[in-house]
Design a protein around this motif. Structure first.
Motif, PDB file in Angstrom:
ATOM      1  N   VAL A   4      -4.492  -7.417  11.935  1.00 15.75           N
ATOM      2  CA  VAL A   4      -5.243  -6.438  11.464  1.00 15.75           C
ATOM      3  C   VAL A   4      -4.545  -5.245  11.369  1.00 15.75           C
ATOM      4  N   ASP A   5      -3.472  -4.874  12.267  1.00 14.11           N
ATOM      5  CA  ASP A   5      -2.674  -3.840  12.260  1.00 14.11           C
ATOM      6  C   ASP A   5      -1.973  -3.605  11.020  1.00 14.11           C
ATOM      7  N   LEU A   6      -1.614  -4.767  10.174  1.00 13.12           N
ATOM      8  CA  LEU A   6      -1.002  -4.757   8.761  1.00 13.12           C
ATOM      9  C   LEU A   6      -2.049  -4.168   7.923  1.00 13.12           C
ATOM     10  N   TRP A   7      -3.160  -4.775   8.034  1.00 13.28           N
ATOM     11  CA  TRP A   7      -4.284  -4.383   6.999  1.00 13.28           C
ATOM     12  C   TRP A   7      -4.649  -2.827   7.115  1.00 13.28           C
ATOM     13  N   ARG A   8      -4.506  -2.513   8.543  1.00 12.43           N
ATOM     14  CA  ARG A   8      -4.954  -0.964   8.341  1.00 12.43           C
ATOM     15  C   ARG A   8      -3.753  -0.268   7.742  1.00 12.43           C
ATOM     16  N   LYS A   9      -2.310  -0.399   7.851  1.00 14.63           N
ATOM     17  CA  LYS A   9      -1.270  -0.074   7.316  1.00 14.63           C
ATOM     18  C   LYS A   9      -1.407  -0.048   5.961  1.00 14.63           C
ATOM     19  N   ARG A  10      -1.833  -1.049   5.311  1.00 17.95           N
ATOM     20  CA  ARG A  10      -1.907  -1.414   3.996  1.00 17.95           C
ATOM     21  C   ARG A  10      -3.044  -0.426   3.390  1.00 17.95           C
ATOM     22  N   GLY A  11      -4.078  -0.396   3.912  1.00 17.30           N
ATOM     23  CA  GLY A  11      -5.312   0.634   3.679  1.00 17.30           C
ATOM     24  C   GLY A  11      -4.732   2.060   3.559  1.00 17.30           C
ATOM     25  N   LYS A  12      -4.070   2.531   4.627  1.00 21.91           N
ATOM     26  CA  LYS A  12      -3.614   3.850   4.620  1.00 21.91           C
ATOM     27  C   LYS A  12      -2.382   4.181   3.583  1.00 21.91           C
ATOM     28  N   LEU A  13      -1.706   3.201   3.203  1.00 27.61           N
ATOM     29  CA  LEU A  13      -0.778   3.402   2.346  1.00 27.61           C
ATOM     30  C   LEU A  13      -1.274   3.336   0.792  1.00 27.61           C
ATOM     31  N   LEU A  14      -2.299   2.573   0.586  1.00 29.33           N
ATOM     32  CA  LEU A  14      -3.010   2.675  -0.591  1.00 29.33           C
ATOM     33  C   LEU A  14      -3.953   3.972  -0.755  1.00 29.33           C
ATOM     34  N   TYR A  15      -4.424   4.436   0.142  1.00 30.97           N
ATOM     35  CA  TYR A  15      -5.083   5.765   0.436  1.00 30.97           C
ATOM     36  C   TYR A  15      -4.065   6.785  -0.055  1.00 30.97           C
ATOM     37  N   ARG A  16      -3.146   6.940   0.236  1.00 36.59           N
ATOM     38  CA  ARG A  16      -2.037   7.761   0.029  1.00 36.59           C
ATOM     39  C   ARG A  16      -1.678   7.785  -1.008  1.00 36.59           C
ATOM     40  N   LEU A  17      -1.520   6.642  -1.746  1.00 39.29           N
ATOM     41  CA  LEU A  17      -1.127   6.238  -3.287  1.00 39.29           C
ATOM     42  C   LEU A  17      -2.481   6.760  -4.184  1.00 39.29           C
ATOM     43  N   GLY A  18      -3.560   7.074  -3.863  1.00 37.94           N
ATOM     44  CA  GLY A  18      -4.620   7.492  -4.412  1.00 37.94           C
ATOM     45  C   GLY A  18      -5.506   6.565  -4.762  1.00 37.94           C
TER      46      GLY A  18
ATOM     47  N   ASN B 293       4.899  -2.118  -0.583  1.00 36.08           N
ATOM     48  CA  ASN B 293       5.484  -3.645  -0.887  1.00 36.08           C
ATOM     49  C   ASN B 293       6.140  -4.440   0.441  1.00 36.08           C
ATOM     50  N   ALA B 294       6.582  -3.453   1.336  1.00 33.12           N
ATOM     51  CA  ALA B 294       7.042  -4.079   2.487  1.00 33.12           C
ATOM     52  C   ALA B 294       6.039  -4.618   3.514  1.00 33.12           C
ATOM     53  N   ILE B 295       4.741  -3.600   3.422  1.00 34.11           N
ATOM     54  CA  ILE B 295       3.722  -4.445   4.308  1.00 34.11           C
ATOM     55  C   ILE B 295       3.150  -5.650   3.614  1.00 34.11           C
ATOM     56  N   GLU B 296       2.829  -5.607   2.461  1.00 36.59           N
ATOM     57  CA  GLU B 296       2.572  -6.564   1.706  1.00 36.59           C
ATOM     58  C   GLU B 296       2.983  -8.038   1.841  1.00 36.59           C
ATOM     59  N   ASN B 297       4.542  -7.681   1.900  1.00 34.37           N
ATOM     60  CA  ASN B 297       5.355  -9.016   2.338  1.00 34.37           C
ATOM     61  C   ASN B 297       5.243  -9.368   3.778  1.00 34.37           C
TER      62      ASN B 297
ATOM     63  N   SER C 290       7.374  11.427  -2.047  1.00 33.87           N
ATOM     64  CA  SER C 290       7.590  10.557  -3.172  1.00 33.87           C
ATOM     65  C   SER C 290       6.905   9.322  -3.091  1.00 33.87           C
ATOM     66  N   GLN C 291       6.204   9.317  -4.516  1.00 32.51           N
ATOM     67  CA  GLN C 291       5.166   8.282  -4.689  1.00 32.51           C
ATOM     68  C   GLN C 291       6.221   6.979  -4.616  1.00 32.51           C
ATOM     69  N   ASP C 292       7.178   6.695  -5.099  1.00 35.20           N
ATOM     70  CA  ASP C 292       8.049   5.544  -5.073  1.00 35.20           C
ATOM     71  C   ASP C 292       8.437   5.049  -3.579  1.00 35.20           C
ATOM     72  N   ALA C 293       8.731   5.909  -2.733  1.00 32.59           N
ATOM     73  CA  ALA C 293       8.644   5.598  -1.395  1.00 32.59           C
ATOM     74  C   ALA C 293       7.407   5.222  -0.813  1.00 32.59           C
ATOM     75  N   TYR C 294       6.488   5.233  -0.903  1.00 27.54           N
ATOM     76  CA  TYR C 294       5.132   4.941  -0.484  1.00 27.54           C
ATOM     77  C   TYR C 294       4.819   3.537  -1.359  1.00 27.54           C
ATOM     78  N   LEU C 295       5.088   3.360  -2.577  1.00 27.98           N
ATOM     79  CA  LEU C 295       5.210   2.013  -2.838  1.00 27.98           C
ATOM     80  C   LEU C 295       6.043   1.027  -2.553  1.00 27.98           C
ATOM     81  N   ASP C 296       7.286   1.396  -2.076  1.00 24.80           N
ATOM     82  CA  ASP C 296       8.420   0.566  -1.451  1.00 24.80           C
ATOM     83  C   ASP C 296       7.652   0.242  -0.082  1.00 24.80           C
ATOM     84  N   ALA C 297       6.785   1.167   0.603  1.00 26.23           N
ATOM     85  CA  ALA C 297       6.415   1.096   2.024  1.00 26.23           C
ATOM     86  C   ALA C 297       5.434  -0.036   1.671  1.00 26.23           C
TER      87      ALA C 297
END
Length: 311
Positions: A244-258, A231-235, A222-229
């Motif tokens: 740095v770990d949060l930036w890694r998580k943000r990067g990974k999620l953005l990659y998954r979202l295309g 949003n949580a990391i950006e908060n 689900s793309q919506d679930a990735y977007l929710d994830a």
């Protein structure tokens, strides 16, 4: 009609047909289900249940006026709590809050000990922005049924929206305890902690919610679930921007979202900043993530080898 069905009493036949309707609904064959439920209505000595099921199917198909008509047909036989709940919910979905409230008031007359009665009334009062009445009815719902997670969640949301953050957290804790999927209340709880300046608690909530949404995204694609994830990391990053770990998580999620180029830019910048700060372990971990996402990324491979030699 089969010989076995010919030997059934009218009630047995109606029950048989309704079981068939339920099976058809599970298979998403709603048009055929509506045809069969009409037969059940015709044969049932008391068609209240059949009319209710017909209304529920129509509601699910967003045929609201037809759903109300089915409910009204059932109510001609006498007030029924489940039918009143259906009718009130359809009216509320249509935006007719006044009629919905009238329906739920009638529900209260016949089902004063039903937690749903006060949950539904509380939800309408919330839509009407009558905060105190909404909270009063949700309190009644949870007094009758203390494990009613969605009532606690609605109460938490109302309290959050009126900036009563401490009380909202208490209500959300009860929602988390009693909801099968507590991701949303955990996230809202994080927002409440952040408003109170409780950064550590807020960060914990955002990370937990992000992990839960990411698992859901992996399972459901689900793309919506990735977007929710995301949003949580950006908060979470608003709470701890140097993590740095949060930036890694943000990067990974953005990659998954295309958003691959943006993701690689974020991860590369994070890795380079780690090197500048002599944080070699995090730099290596960040390049490892880039290579996990893109095993053929020669630039990342080269940068990682150079850092590895330094280490």
């Amino acid at each position: 009609m089969s010989e076995n069905q010919d030997n059934m009493s009218p009630q047995e036949l109606a029950d048989f047909l309704l079981n068939k309707v339920r099976l058809l609904c599970r298979e998403n064959q709603h048009e055929q289900a509506l045809e069969v439920v009409e037969q059940a209505i015709k044969h049932a000595p008391n068609p209240t249940q059949a009319c209710l099921i017909k209304g529920q199917i129509l509601f699910g198909l967003h045929l609201f006026d037809d759903a109300i008509e089915a409910a009204d047909k059932a109510l001609e036989l006498g007030d029924d709590a489940e039918v009143l709940k259906l009718k009130g919910n359809v009216l509320a979905t249509k935006g007719d809050l006044k009629e919905a409230m009238e329906t739920f008031n009638k529900l209260e007359e016949i089902a004063p000990d039903d937690a749903d009665t006060y949950f539904l009334k509380g939800s309408i009062f919330a839509e009407m922005e009558n905060v105190e009445k909404a909270l009063e009815n949700l309190d009644l719902a949870t007094e009758i049924k203390p494990d009613m997670g969605h009532a606690w969640y609605n109460k938490g949301m109302i309290l959050f929206n009126v900036e009563r953050y401490g009380a909202a957290i208490k209500a959300l804790d009860s929602a988390i305890d009693h909801m099968e999927d507590a991701t949303e209340p955990i996230f809202i709880k994080g927002l409440a902690h952040r408003r109170l300046g409780q950064s550590k608690d807020a960060l914990e909530c955002f990370l937990t919610a992000a992990e839960m949404w990411e698992v859901r995204a992996l399972v459901s694609r689900s793309q919506d679930a990735y977007l929710d994830a995301l949003n949580a990391i950006e908060n979470a990053l608003e709470v701890d921007v140097t993590n740095v770990d949060l930036w890694r998580k943000r990067g990974k999620l953005l990659y998954r979202l295309g958003h691959k180029e943006e993701a690689k830019s974020i991860l590369t910048n994070a890795a380079e900043l780690c090197v500048q700060e002599d944080n070699i372990a995090d730099a290596l971990a960040t390049y490892d993530l880039i290579l996990e996402l893109e095993p053929d990324n020669e630039e990342a491979q080269k940068a990682r080898e150079e850092i590895g030699n330094i280490a």
